[in-house]
Write an enzyme that holds these catalytic residues in place. Structure first.
Site, PDB file in Angstrom:
ATOM      1  CB  SER A 149      -0.731   0.006   1.270  1.00 57.27           C
ATOM      2  OG  SER A 149      -1.340   1.178   1.641  1.00 57.27           O
ATOM      3  CE1 TYR A 162      -4.403  -1.938   4.681  1.00 54.95           C
ATOM      4  CE2 TYR A 162      -3.399   0.225   4.263  1.00 54.95           C
ATOM      5  CZ  TYR A 162      -3.843  -1.105   4.019  1.00 54.95           C
ATOM      6  OH  TYR A 162      -4.084  -1.140   2.416  1.00 54.95           O
TER       7      TYR A 162
END
Length: 263
Positions: A149, A162
């Site tokens: 990401s 995350y």
């Protein structure tokens, strides 16, 4: 996508295993690899979604199978690899797309939420690779593409677990690239920005926003829009293709310019 729009078609005779293949980027990758000639194993905990993707591939004349599996479980990752080889005779490509999101600061994140996020997003890649790489070695090489990401490269607010998990994916990718280059196994990762997937809608709900408002805010980047799963999948396909034969340990940012202005 029509066959004329497929950027790489040199996947005939190749076998690809896609984790998280029932939805989002994993689904788009499974469809694109199949359209490009690969035989595809779709692995996911979502049995209905995974079966639907496989049927879509078969309806277009492709070859695919669904394997129900939780990437956080070693036995299920081993089983997924074994079933892929049993179905198609080999394993050349692994795409690690299974992932979840948890939004919250450290103070807002429980130990259970932390463990689950790291287990799916990071441990899942470790386990899938652990069982896929020996098959690739036996077959003379392969390509692994991990989905990280933009927040694996630059931190984000209210996303501690995350960000930690996706940052781990970036460096795990580099470490594996170094360890397995001599075995003709390339390992790269894609760092998408906000992409129009079911997971992005999950983020909106976790943060208490309306989906429409959240998606509009997520599109605030130089290109002025969200990415699509199909756009990310094309980057995955490139890194797995012979067009990327001299690329390993790379981190490809696909985010509409979102990180271009960061340090």
């Amino acid at each position: 996508m029509s066959k004329n729009e497929i950027p790489f078609e040199g996947f005939h005779g190749k076998v690809a295993l896609i984790t998280g293949g029932a939805s989002g980027i994993g689904r788009a990758s499974a469809l694109l690899f199949a359209q490009s000639g690969a035989e595809v194993a779709v692995v996911d905990v979502d049995e209905a979604g995974g079966a639907t993707v496989v049927q879509e591939i078969k309806d277009e004349g492709g070859k695919a199978c669904f394997i129900a599996g939780d990437v956080t479980q070693a036995a299920e990752c081993r089983w997924a690899v074994e079933e892929t080889v049993k179905a198609f005779g080999n394993l050349h490509i692994l795409v690690n797309s299974a992932g979840i999101v948890h939004r919250g600061t450290i103070l807002e994140t429980s130990e259970k939420e932390w463990d689950r996020t790291l287990a799916v997003n990071l441990k899942g890649i470790f386990l899938a690779c652990k069982y896929a790489i020996p098959e690739m070695i036996q077959g003379g090489g392969g390509a692994i593409v991990n989905i990280s990401s933009g927040w694996g490269l630059a931190g984000g607010r209210q996303a501690a677990a995350y960000c930690a998990s996706k940052g781990g994916v970036v460096l795990l990718t580099k470490a594996m690239a170094l360890d397995h280059a001599h075995q003709n196994i390339r390992v790269n990762c894609v760092c998408p920005g906000d992409t129009d997937t079911p997971m992005l809608r999950t983020e909106a709900r976790q943060l208490g926003f309306s989906v429409e408002k959240f998606l509009a805010g997520a599109a605030d980047r130089p290109m002025g829009r969200l990415g699509t799963p199909e756009e990310i999948a094309q980057s995955v396909l490139f890194l797995a293709s012979e067009a990327a034969s001299y690329i390993t340990g790379a981190v490809l940012v696909v985010d509409g310019g979102g990180l271009a202005g960061t340090g």
